[in-house]
Design a protein around this motif. Structure first.
Motif, PDB file in Angstrom:
ATOM      1  N   GLY A  68     -28.705  25.721 -23.136  1.00  0.00           N
ATOM      2  CA  GLY A  68     -28.994  25.173 -21.809  1.00  0.00           C
ATOM      3  C   GLY A  68     -30.394  24.667 -21.569  1.00  0.00           C
ATOM      4  O   GLY A  68     -30.733  24.329 -20.435  1.00  0.00           O
ATOM      5  N   ARG A  70     -33.610  25.730 -21.266  1.00  0.00           N
ATOM      6  CA  ARG A  70     -34.569  26.238 -20.273  1.00  0.00           C
ATOM      7  C   ARG A  70     -35.712  26.948 -21.009  1.00  0.00           C
ATOM      8  O   ARG A  70     -35.487  27.560 -22.052  1.00  0.00           O
ATOM      9  CB  ARG A  70     -33.889  27.210 -19.302  1.00  0.00           C
ATOM     10  CG  ARG A  70     -32.795  26.567 -18.460  1.00  0.00           C
ATOM     11  CD  ARG A  70     -33.345  25.474 -17.573  1.00  0.00           C
ATOM     12  NE  ARG A  70     -32.276  24.763 -16.894  1.00  0.00           N
ATOM     13  CZ  ARG A  70     -31.885  24.996 -15.642  1.00  0.00           C
ATOM     14  NH1 ARG A  70     -32.488  25.917 -14.928  1.00  0.00           N
ATOM     15  NH2 ARG A  70     -30.916  24.302 -15.097  1.00  0.00           N
ATOM     16  N   LYS A  86     -26.599  36.053 -18.105  1.00  0.00           N
ATOM     17  CA  LYS A  86     -27.507  34.950 -18.408  1.00  0.00           C
ATOM     18  C   LYS A  86     -28.280  34.627 -17.153  1.00  0.00           C
ATOM     19  O   LYS A  86     -27.757  34.727 -16.040  1.00  0.00           O
ATOM     20  CB  LYS A  86     -26.760  33.713 -18.941  1.00  0.00           C
ATOM     21  CG  LYS A  86     -25.813  33.045 -17.964  1.00  0.00           C
ATOM     22  CD  LYS A  86     -25.098  31.829 -18.564  1.00  0.00           C
ATOM     23  CE  LYS A  86     -25.923  30.578 -18.475  1.00  0.00           C
ATOM     24  NZ  LYS A  86     -25.161  29.334 -18.730  1.00  0.00           N
ATOM     25  N   ALA A  88     -31.634  31.895 -15.700  1.00  0.00           N
ATOM     26  CA  ALA A  88     -32.477  30.746 -16.041  1.00  0.00           C
ATOM     27  C   ALA A  88     -33.914  31.178 -16.332  1.00  0.00           C
ATOM     28  O   ALA A  88     -34.606  30.541 -17.115  1.00  0.00           O
ATOM     29  CB  ALA A  88     -32.446  29.715 -14.926  1.00  0.00           C
ATOM     30  N   TRP A  89     -34.376  32.245 -15.676  1.00  0.00           N
ATOM     31  CA  TRP A  89     -35.728  32.749 -15.909  1.00  0.00           C
ATOM     32  C   TRP A  89     -35.644  34.225 -16.257  1.00  0.00           C
ATOM     33  O   TRP A  89     -34.939  34.985 -15.591  1.00  0.00           O
ATOM     34  CB  TRP A  89     -36.597  32.577 -14.655  1.00  0.00           C
ATOM     35  CG  TRP A  89     -36.975  31.156 -14.415  1.00  0.00           C
ATOM     36  CD1 TRP A  89     -36.269  30.258 -13.672  1.00  0.00           C
ATOM     37  CD2 TRP A  89     -38.109  30.454 -14.938  1.00  0.00           C
ATOM     38  NE1 TRP A  89     -36.906  29.046 -13.694  1.00  0.00           N
ATOM     39  CE2 TRP A  89     -38.041  29.135 -14.450  1.00  0.00           C
ATOM     40  CE3 TRP A  89     -39.177  30.824 -15.761  1.00  0.00           C
ATOM     41  CZ2 TRP A  89     -38.995  28.170 -14.762  1.00  0.00           C
ATOM     42  CZ3 TRP A  89     -40.128  29.863 -16.064  1.00  0.00           C
ATOM     43  CH2 TRP A  89     -40.036  28.551 -15.574  1.00  0.00           C
TER      44      TRP A  89
ATOM     45  N   ARG B  29     -30.799  24.136  -9.464  1.00  0.00           N
ATOM     46  CA  ARG B  29     -31.113  24.280 -10.886  1.00  0.00           C
ATOM     47  C   ARG B  29     -30.627  25.631 -11.426  1.00  0.00           C
ATOM     48  O   ARG B  29     -30.127  25.711 -12.535  1.00  0.00           O
ATOM     49  CB  ARG B  29     -32.621  24.131 -11.122  1.00  0.00           C
ATOM     50  CG  ARG B  29     -33.040  22.681 -11.329  1.00  0.00           C
ATOM     51  CD  ARG B  29     -34.553  22.561 -11.470  1.00  0.00           C
ATOM     52  NE  ARG B  29     -35.076  23.228 -12.660  1.00  0.00           N
ATOM     53  CZ  ARG B  29     -35.010  22.731 -13.893  1.00  0.00           C
ATOM     54  NH1 ARG B  29     -34.444  21.573 -14.111  1.00  0.00           N
ATOM     55  NH2 ARG B  29     -35.525  23.395 -14.911  1.00  0.00           N
ATOM     56  N   GLU B  30     -30.822  26.673 -10.613  1.00  0.00           N
ATOM     57  CA  GLU B  30     -30.330  28.008 -11.010  1.00  0.00           C
ATOM     58  C   GLU B  30     -28.818  27.981 -11.165  1.00  0.00           C
ATOM     59  O   GLU B  30     -28.260  28.485 -12.130  1.00  0.00           O
ATOM     60  CB  GLU B  30     -30.698  29.052  -9.948  1.00  0.00           C
ATOM     61  CG  GLU B  30     -32.176  29.316  -9.784  1.00  0.00           C
ATOM     62  CD  GLU B  30     -32.731  30.280 -10.832  1.00  0.00           C
ATOM     63  OE1 GLU B  30     -33.921  30.161 -11.120  1.00  0.00           O
ATOM     64  OE2 GLU B  30     -31.973  31.119 -11.355  1.00  0.00           O
ATOM     65  N   ASP B  32     -26.856  25.326 -11.550  1.00  0.00           N
ATOM     66  CA  ASP B  32     -26.463  24.461 -12.671  1.00  0.00           C
ATOM     67  C   ASP B  32     -26.492  25.253 -13.974  1.00  0.00           C
ATOM     68  O   ASP B  32     -25.619  25.121 -14.815  1.00  0.00           O
ATOM     69  CB  ASP B  32     -27.464  23.297 -12.845  1.00  0.00           C
ATOM     70  CG  ASP B  32     -27.205  22.203 -11.838  1.00  0.00           C
ATOM     71  OD1 ASP B  32     -26.180  22.283 -11.132  1.00  0.00           O
ATOM     72  OD2 ASP B  32     -28.047  21.285 -11.744  1.00  0.00           O
ATOM     73  N   PHE B  33     -27.548  26.036 -14.121  1.00  0.00           N
ATOM     74  CA  PHE B  33     -27.705  26.797 -15.359  1.00  0.00           C
ATOM     75  C   PHE B  33     -26.534  27.781 -15.522  1.00  0.00           C
ATOM     76  O   PHE B  33     -25.959  27.889 -16.600  1.00  0.00           O
ATOM     77  CB  PHE B  33     -29.041  27.550 -15.356  1.00  0.00           C
ATOM     78  CG  PHE B  33     -29.280  28.321 -16.612  1.00  0.00           C
ATOM     79  CD1 PHE B  33     -29.558  27.658 -17.797  1.00  0.00           C
ATOM     80  CD2 PHE B  33     -29.214  29.709 -16.626  1.00  0.00           C
ATOM     81  CE1 PHE B  33     -29.765  28.354 -18.969  1.00  0.00           C
ATOM     82  CE2 PHE B  33     -29.423  30.418 -17.798  1.00  0.00           C
ATOM     83  CZ  PHE B  33     -29.697  29.741 -18.974  1.00  0.00           C
ATOM     84  N   LEU B  34     -26.186  28.466 -14.431  1.00  0.00           N
ATOM     85  CA  LEU B  34     -25.097  29.441 -14.519  1.00  0.00           C
ATOM     86  C   LEU B  34     -23.751  28.758 -14.792  1.00  0.00           C
ATOM     87  O   LEU B  34     -22.876  29.327 -15.436  1.00  0.00           O
ATOM     88  CB  LEU B  34     -25.019  30.269 -13.227  1.00  0.00           C
ATOM     89  CG  LEU B  34     -26.165  31.272 -13.055  1.00  0.00           C
ATOM     90  CD1 LEU B  34     -26.069  31.972 -11.716  1.00  0.00           C
ATOM     91  CD2 LEU B  34     -26.156  32.314 -14.179  1.00  0.00           C
ATOM     92  N   SER B  36     -23.472  25.948 -16.515  1.00  0.00           N
ATOM     93  CA  SER B  36     -23.487  25.198 -17.778  1.00  0.00           C
ATOM     94  C   SER B  36     -23.049  26.106 -18.926  1.00  0.00           C
ATOM     95  O   SER B  36     -23.178  27.324 -18.867  1.00  0.00           O
ATOM     96  CB  SER B  36     -24.889  24.649 -18.040  1.00  0.00           C
ATOM     97  OG  SER B  36     -25.784  25.718 -18.271  1.00  0.00           O
TER      98      SER B  36
END
Lengths: 359, 75
Positions: A68, A70, A86, A88-89, B29-30, B32-34, B36
């Motif tokens: 992904g 990031r 999971k 993102a940060w 964005r958060e 989208d990440f989850l 994806s």
């Protein structure tokens, strides 16, 4: 957490990826070869702590792409190899909660002050810095380029950073930044007693460039480590016509070994999603007010400060440290300190180990 | 003071709009990440990466334990 959950058979890994912010810290630049990226990872062990093992992504960034793209994302997988968390940060507090749920709580939680980490600083510059005025280039994007690596050739002591502005990327008309940055891992400096660095781009029919070739300004210092930078105005550059660039320079390692180097690159009018966002002199440090306001964007109840439940991104893992007055909220001033810290910590050659410099 | 207030409100309105937009973007964005791939419940991708000494390492071999993986770099 590694100390607490390692004995409970939980494995931890950091994944070393392409640089998120080239030019910060020790003026690091993107590596071109796997051995160079391995050097980065070993430096990361020394600089950021080695108790958790690092694994290093391949040069095609396959793991980053597969997960992904990031810069600081985090995954928890179960013994069957299935992703069960999971984010993102990275968020250590949340990982601890995950592990308490998955494998149970620990009797005594190891705190940061219990861990005696001996962390190293980024390497010092090999020669004088800030002798050459830097080009301002905020908000440009890295483009795809292929260094033409010869197995028997000298290393890329200087590495090209090529960036385009939005209009060049969009329609082929705009500004192209070429920055030749010395790679600190090759420990080289410019030899200013000889000819300055020069570049040449092979002409391509239909494409207009105001400087098909250029020579870096002369520097009075005998040697230095500043990048050699050029800003070009480009017009009518089609996506399907890459540019071929040749650079010539003299680089010295120590007092004795000097090399006359000629190296080539192929540049593509395409954004490099692995190029990272350069930060630092020229590319621009984080501006504290703007940074703090951006972080306050997640202030859902509009009280002008961030509660932990509102914090996201880069802020969240650092929340407790940033909350200096311990009121459970981050206000504008506390958020500004963070951007100052990012800039300060990342200013090349600035010591990072002072107690109050830790975010 | 009564002259200042409207300007202040106007200024705040200008600040407030981009912040709203930024907040929404960050949230998106958060999310989208989850959304994806790979998703929670998917098998962790099996690719060859390296240990810092250059030894190839298959991520598919990360089995048999709970494992926490975090991306990072020098900058």
């Amino acid at each position: 957490m590694f100390r607490d959950y390692g004995p409970k058979e939980v494995k931890f890994f950091f994944i070393y990826k392409s640089l998120a912010h080239p030019e910060l810290a020790g003026n690091y630049v993107q590596p071109f070869t796997l051995p160079e990226r391995l050097d980065h990872a070993r430096q990361a062990e020394r600089q950021l702590g080695a108790s958790i093992p690092w694994i290093v992504d391949a040069m095609d960034n396959r793991l980053k792409h597969a997960l992904g793209d990031r810069p600081n994302s985090e995954f928890v997988i179960n013994p069957e190899g299935i992703i069960i968390r999971k984010r993102a940060w990275s968020d250590p507090t949340q990982v601890r909660k995950d592990l308490e749920e998955l494998v149970g709580p620990v009797n005594r939680i190891t705190r940061e002050e219990d861990v005696q980490l001996k962390l190293e600083l980024p390497p010092k510059a090999t020669a004088a810095e800030r002798v050459m005025p830097r080009l301002n280039r905020p908000k440009m994007q890295p483009i795809m380029m292929e260094p033409q690596i010869e197995q028997e050739g000298p290393p890329f002591f200087a590495k090209l950073r090529a960036e385009a502005d939005a209009s060049l990327l969009r329609d082929g008309n705009g500004q192209l930044y070429l920055g030749f940055h010395l790679d600190p891992f090759h420990n080289a400096h410019w030899n200013n007693l000889t000819e300055s660095l020069s570049f040449r781009i092979d002409t391509v029919e239909g494409v207009t460039i105001d400087k098909w070739e250029g020579v870096a300004q002369k520097v009075s210092a005998v040697s230095d480590a500043d990048p050699r930078e050029f800003m070009l105005n480009v017009a009518a550059w089609p996506v399907d016509k890459p540019l071929r660039l040749t650079v010539s320079y003299f680089a010295c390692v120590g007092e004795e070994s000097c090399y006359a180097v000629k190296q080539e690159y192929v540049l593509h009018r395409e954004r490099d999603i692995d190029g990272g966002g350069a930060r630092g002199e020229g590319a621009g440090y984080w501006e504290s007010e703007e940074f703090a306001q951006r972080m306050l964007a997640s202030d859902k109840d509009k009280d002008g400060k961030l509660a932990k439940t509102e914090a996201t991104g880069i802020i969240l893992p650092q929340f407790d440290k940033l909350d200096r007055n311990k009121d459970g909220f981050l206000d504008l001033d506390e958020l500004k300190v963070f951007s100052d810290w990012l800039n300060y910590h990342h200013t090349p050659g600035t010591p990072s180990s002072e107690p109050d410099s830790d975010p | 003071m009564r002259f200042v207030a409207p300007f202040l409100m106007l200024a705040l309105a200008f600040i407030a709009v981009p912040i709203e937009v930024q907040a929404q973007k960050m949230q998106e964005r958060e999310e989208d990440f989850l959304r994806s791939r790979p998703l929670i419940g998917d098998i962790f991708p099996d690719v060859t990466v390296y240990s810092p000494d250059g030894t190839p390492f298959k991520t598919g071999d990360l089995r048999g334990h709970y494992t926490v993986l975090t991306f990072g770099c020098l900058t």
